[in-house]
Design an enzyme around this catalytic site. Structure first.
Site, PDB file in Angstrom:
ATOM      1  N   LYS A  79       0.858  -1.194   0.000  1.00  0.00           N
ATOM      2  CA  LYS A  79       0.000   0.000   0.000  1.00  0.00           C
ATOM      3  C   LYS A  79       0.890   1.240   0.000  1.00  0.00           C
ATOM      4  O   LYS A  79       1.914   1.273   0.719  1.00  0.00           O
ATOM      5  CB  LYS A  79      -0.898  -0.033   1.236  1.00  0.00           C
ATOM      6  CG  LYS A  79      -1.992   1.031   1.277  1.00  0.00           C
ATOM      7  CD  LYS A  79      -2.877   0.841   2.520  1.00  0.00           C
ATOM      8  CE  LYS A  79      -3.973   1.885   2.630  1.00  0.00           C
ATOM      9  NZ  LYS A  79      -4.814   1.697   3.837  1.00  0.00           N
ATOM     10  N   SER A 154      -9.648   1.884   2.821  1.00  0.00           N
ATOM     11  CA  SER A 154      -8.721   2.594   1.964  1.00  0.00           C
ATOM     12  C   SER A 154      -7.692   1.699   1.277  1.00  0.00           C
ATOM     13  O   SER A 154      -7.048   2.129   0.327  1.00  0.00           O
ATOM     14  CB  SER A 154      -7.971   3.636   2.789  1.00  0.00           C
ATOM     15  OG  SER A 154      -7.171   3.007   3.782  1.00  0.00           O
ATOM     16  N   SER A 178     -10.174  -0.284   7.037  1.00  0.00           N
ATOM     17  CA  SER A 178      -9.528  -0.138   5.730  1.00  0.00           C
ATOM     18  C   SER A 178      -8.869  -1.387   5.181  1.00  0.00           C
ATOM     19  O   SER A 178      -8.413  -1.392   4.043  1.00  0.00           O
ATOM     20  CB  SER A 178      -8.491   0.994   5.781  1.00  0.00           C
ATOM     21  OG  SER A 178      -9.138   2.239   5.726  1.00  0.00           O
TER      22      SER A 178
END
Ligand SMILES: [Zn+2]
Lengths: 496, 486
Positions: A79, A154, A178
């Site tokens: 990420k 996210s 997330s």
């Protein structure tokens, strides 16, 4: 498509360690897969061709020297809020668009040490603030199960990468859901570990007291292997917990006999609609069929979770993001004086959701409002944690829906509040710091498409082994993960 | 006598002398090339996290214990939010409502030896900021500068903030307070406490009120003082300014004022952002601190003798003057030497005479500290014993000190070798007196004609004739006796 990209982490590691396949072959297959599909999926902000190949070559060398690596040659997505030395690390924000990290996050380093090969830096909601990946300033990520829908957020980029077979493991970070929400939306297993289990050093902070790194994978075993690799004490993170990590990959089980699983009274299934309701009722029956006894538990303060979270997280973020000022790094808009430079740099660098949260947080901490908002939110947080502690006196695990709806269409949720509601089921666990995961639990039909659903399982602090073990039993009995591969087409049926 | 009294409170920032910075592993040292002692943490790179320096925490607790303060069982770090280019995170990790140290007092003494004490409100630990240099304006000020440079070497250096109660009355007390605080921290070894290098920085809150009233007047905060002398001058000047205002019937306004060293006045500081809202909140990157009572007890037990205690010992038990005591306290190696000499000789007065007299003079002249000289405390005690036993007189003693300093060894050996022992046999001395008087018949006549002041001359002549060895007191007696007899 090479069948190599269908392989999970456990299988890859076994074969690479046994030299039946090289890490380099696996990496090349993953890179080729990214080349083939990522234009449609948009999982990666950057594919790390050179780093992936170099790392894979080094893994092969290590294996050739006789090292046994728990994740030998496993391609993974990082990420883009986690630092990887020498790579752009942007948080999907204009303000860090051209920033290159000069060091590597501890959790990422642990994955590398375990033999993982980074394929790319994956998209996210800007600074991990969002639940659909739509708040990224740098790209659109689509759900591999329906390219017209969001992958969740996210950690949507990592989820989409793993679902689209562009990586076997995705590293995500979970502040209020997330990891779990995108896992549910992309038919993956996503684990948010106990707060403090995985080092946050090198994870660009959103809300420090809530942020936690964890894995996304296509199977519980893979998630467990990745968790085992990344978890552990880090002297660089003061909130990192020193106690020994109980290995999870060797604690996987095939039944739930003797376990009491709590069903949350405050999370009724009716509001989810008939289809989801029946999916979760089936999931609960499946748990029972595996030998668990279901008990009702109460989380009376869970309904305050959202309000509590949206004070604490923005308050922390308002300070965490103050460092992005254009002075030392990141984008900068010049001005005649430093105050104006700050204003212009931040006005141009941050997107609307980030600004909204900075404003909320600044307000909540302001003199005259601090007691009414921040202090009360902290008290509510204590009560939420107490609810969990109490609930876990009468059960071993808690089960609930991971989300309140299946993946929704891009652009469907335009007002912030309806987006905030996406984390309704996942936020209380973040506030309490307990480990929680989402495991695929069936399908919802919407707009002619079959869309994944996730079952959330929650355990007491540090009980990751129990949590993943139980998820493994459920997964083995239900096999939702394997029944339906992503189509990589949009709802219209036309490949986009 | 002024109808007004001044009330002063001091806030000082002390950089701790740790190996590494407060929240990272960077070296904590003054004077390195700009931006060479930096890392992701103290540059606030994205993703970096603070880890508290246990040594800095222990040093702060030790300071608290030395000042007799309470050490709460729990403490925590907070974020103090404001934007400034030399503060990398745009918040400072500090302590708001749960400082490491609460209360305590600084005991001090004034030049005349009067002692006093000022309560402390708190001591907390925080991180220092970087340092900005404004270029292109000619005078280093931000106004009119073309650009600014920031050095982050200092960013993250552990900084201890000590806040006194408003309980000092005037500049002299404020400086005495600071001096004692400084001496204590030096004794504890927790800081260099150098105002010129910025490892001690202080602000003063000054107000005045009518004598006899108890309510505090409106205060002004004075900044930019970079020596004890400027602290003294600034406070005096500010007190005068405030009294003058009140006497004109005007009011003091609460503000921050800068000390102008050149013009000797304070002036209002331009502050754009009035009334900062620092939005303090507990730093979620750091876990709350638990301080064990047994650690605090151990610290208390291991405290060295503190400067104010030493002052009391010197001026009380040893009967030294305030100036002498201070001279010793401010020279720790000399004080240790002195203490050893007193311990061996059990003669504080002679110890003081030699150590602060001849030995200090020689140390000054030669640049060799007394403690490093060739006169060991034991040798000096031997000399003191010779003086005490009247084996030698003070003149010879002085001579011997010089020879010992030059490395000639044991004073007793020199005395014996060279027959320098004082002649105290009255018959022998009287014989010399008799000879001298005989050789100076005219002087004796002057004396007997009423010019009694010549007696001293005759005593000198006798001492000379004895090659300095005669007991001067005995000589004076015998000279007088012979002169008196006609
Ligand atoms: Zn550093």
């Amino acid at each position: 498509m090479s069948e190599l990209v269908e392989r999970g982490a456990a299988e890859i590691a076994r074969d690479v360690n046994a030299k039946r396949v090289s890490a380099r072959e696996i990496a090349d297959a993953a890179l080729a897969r990214a080349d083939a599909v990522d234009e449609r999926v948009g999982a990666y902000l950057r594919v790390l061709y050179d780093i992936a190949r170099e790392t894979a070559t080094r893994v092969d060398e290590r294996v050739a020297r006789g090292e046994k690596l728990p994740l030998a040659g496993v391609p993974f997505a990082v990420k883009d809020n986690m630092c990887l030395n020498g790579t752009r690390t942007t948080c999907a924000s204009r303000i860090l668009e051209r920033w290159t990290a000069p060091y590597t996050a501890t959790a990422v380093q642990r994955m590398l040490d375990a033999g993982c090969v980074p394929i790319g830096k994956s998209n996210l909601d800007e600074f991990a603030m969002g639940s659909s990946c739509e708040n990224s300033a740098l790209g659109v990520t689509r759900n591999p199960y329906d390219l017209g829908r969001v992958p969740g957020g996210s950690s949507g980029g990592s989820a989409a990468a793993v679902a689209a077979r562009e990586a076997a493991i995705g590293m995500g970070s979970d502040t209020g859901g997330s990891i779990r929400e995108p896992a549910a939306f992309c038919n993956l297993v996503g684990l948010k570990p106990t707060y403090g289990r995985v080092s946050r050093y090198g994870l660009i902070a959103f809300a420090s007291s809530l942020d936690q790194i964890g894995p996304l994978a296509r199977s519980v075993e893979d998630a467990a292997l990745a968790y085992d690799a990344m978890a552990g004490h880090d002297p660089m993170d003061s909130t990192s917990i020193a106690s020994e990590v109980e290995p999870t990959a060797t604690a996987l089980r095939n039944d739930l006999r003797g376990l009491r699983i709590g069903i949350v009274r405050e999370f009724p299934l009716d509001p989810l609609g008939a289809e989801m309701k029946s999916a979760y009722e089936q999931a609960y029956r499946d748990l029972e069929a595996l030998g668990a006894s279901l008990v009702e538990v109460c989380l009376p303060t869970a309904e305050y979770g959202l309000a509590t979270y949206y004070l604490i997280a923005p308050a922390e973020c308002s300070a965490n993001l103050a460092r992005f000022d254009g002075v030392r790094y990141g984008s900068n808009v010049d001005a005649g004086d430093v105050g104006t430079m700050y204003e212009r740099t931040r006005a141009a660098g941050f997107g609307p959701e980030v600004k909204r949260r900075i404003l909320i947080g600044t307000y909540a901490l302001s003199s005259g409002y601090y007691d009414a908002y921040y202090v009360r939110a902290q008290k509510a947080r204590t009560l939420v944690a107490r609810d969990f502690a109490k609930a876990f006196t009468s059960c071993d695990l808690i089960a609930s829906p991971a989300t309140s709806c299946p993946p929704f269409a891009l652009g469907a949720k335009s007002d912030p509040y309806s987006m905030y509601l996406m984390d309704y089921y996942t936020i209380p666990m973040s506030l309490a710091g307990v480990p929680a995961l989402s495991v695929p639990c069936g399908w919802a039909r919407e707009g002619g498409r079959t869309l994944p659903l996730g079952l959330q399982l929650v355990a007491p602090h540090f009980a990751e082994a129990l949590l993943l073990g139980a998820a493994h039993a459920y997964e083995g009995a239900t096999k939702h993960a394997g029944t339906y591969a992503p189509s990589l087409v949009a709802a219209s049926g036309v490949e986009s | 006598m002024s109808a007004y009294e001044a009330v002063v409170g001091i806030e000082c920032h002390v950089e701790l002398k740790t190996r590494t910075k407060m929240f990272c592993g960077c070296t904590n040292a003054f004077g390195a090339e700009p931006n060479t002692q930096v890392c992701p943490v103290c540059l606030a790179l994205p993703g970096a996290l603070p880890v508290p320096n246990r040594v800095a925490i222990a040093q702060t607790l030790r300071a608290g214990v030395a000042f007799g303060a309470d050490i709460p069982a729990f403490s925590k770090f907070d974020r103090k939010n404001y934007f400034y280019p030399d503060m990398p995170k745009n918040y400072q990790i500090s302590q708001y409502d749960m400082p490491l140290v609460v209360g305590g007092e600084v005991r001090y003494w004034l030049e005349d030896g009067t002692t006093g004490s000022c309560p402390l409100e708190r001591i907390h630990l925080e991180e220092d900021t970087g340092k900005s240099t404004h270029a292109g304006s000619g005078d280093g000020r931000i106004a009119g500068s073309a650009y600014s440079l920031v050095d982050f070497n200092r960013a993250g250096v552990p900084l201890m903030e000590c806040v006194s109660a408003p309980a000092l009355h005037g500049a002299a007390e404020a400086v005495a307070f600071l001096a004692s605080l400084r001496r204590t921290l030096l004794e504890l070894g927790v800081s260099d406490v150098k105002m010129e290098e910025g490892s001690l920085r202080c602000d003063a809150n000054v107000s005045v009120r009518l004598v006899g009233t108890s309510q505090l007047g409106t205060k002004a905060e004075i900044k930019n003082m970079n020596s004890f002398r400027s602290v003294h001058r600034a406070i005096e000047s500010e007190i005068d300014r405030q009294i003058a205002l009140l006497e004109k019937g005007e009011r003091v306004i609460q503000e921050t004022r800068g000390w102008d060293e050149i013009h000797g006045v304070t002036h209002p500081m331009r502050s754009k952002e009035e009334a900062h809202d620092y939005r303090y909140f507990p730093d979620p990157d750091l876990v709350p601190l638990e301080i064990s009572a047994s650690d605090v007890e151990r610290m208390r037990a291991e405290l060295p003798e503190l400067p104010w205690q030493r002052f009391e010992r010197y001026t009380g038990r040893y009967d030294l003057g305030a100036k002498q005591a201070t001279q010793l306290i401010d020279n720790p190696s000399l004080a240790r030497y002195f203490d050893r000499v007193v311990e061996l000789s059990r003669n504080p007065q002679q110890s003081t005479n030699f150590v602060l007299g001849e030995l200090s003079r020689l140390a000054n002249d030669t640049g060799t500290p007394v403690a490093d000289s060739s006169i060991a405390p034991e040798a000096l005690c031997e000399l003191i014993a010779l003086v005490e036993g009247k084996t030698i007189n003070s003149k010879i003693a002085k001579e011997l000190v010089e020879r010992m300093w030059a490395g000639e060894g044991s004073p007793r050996a020199i005395v014996e070798r060279e027959g320098l022992a004082q002649t105290s046999d009255p018959a022998a001395v009287d014989k010399i007196v008799e000879d001298v008087l005989a050789r100076n018949a005219d002087v004796v006549a002057d004396y007997r004609n009423g010019k009694t002041s010549v007696a001293g001359y005759l005593v000198g002549q006798v001492m000379k004739a004895s090659r300095g060895k005669a007991d001067p007191q005995l000589v004076a007696e015998l000279v007088k006796k012979r002169l008196g007899a006609s």
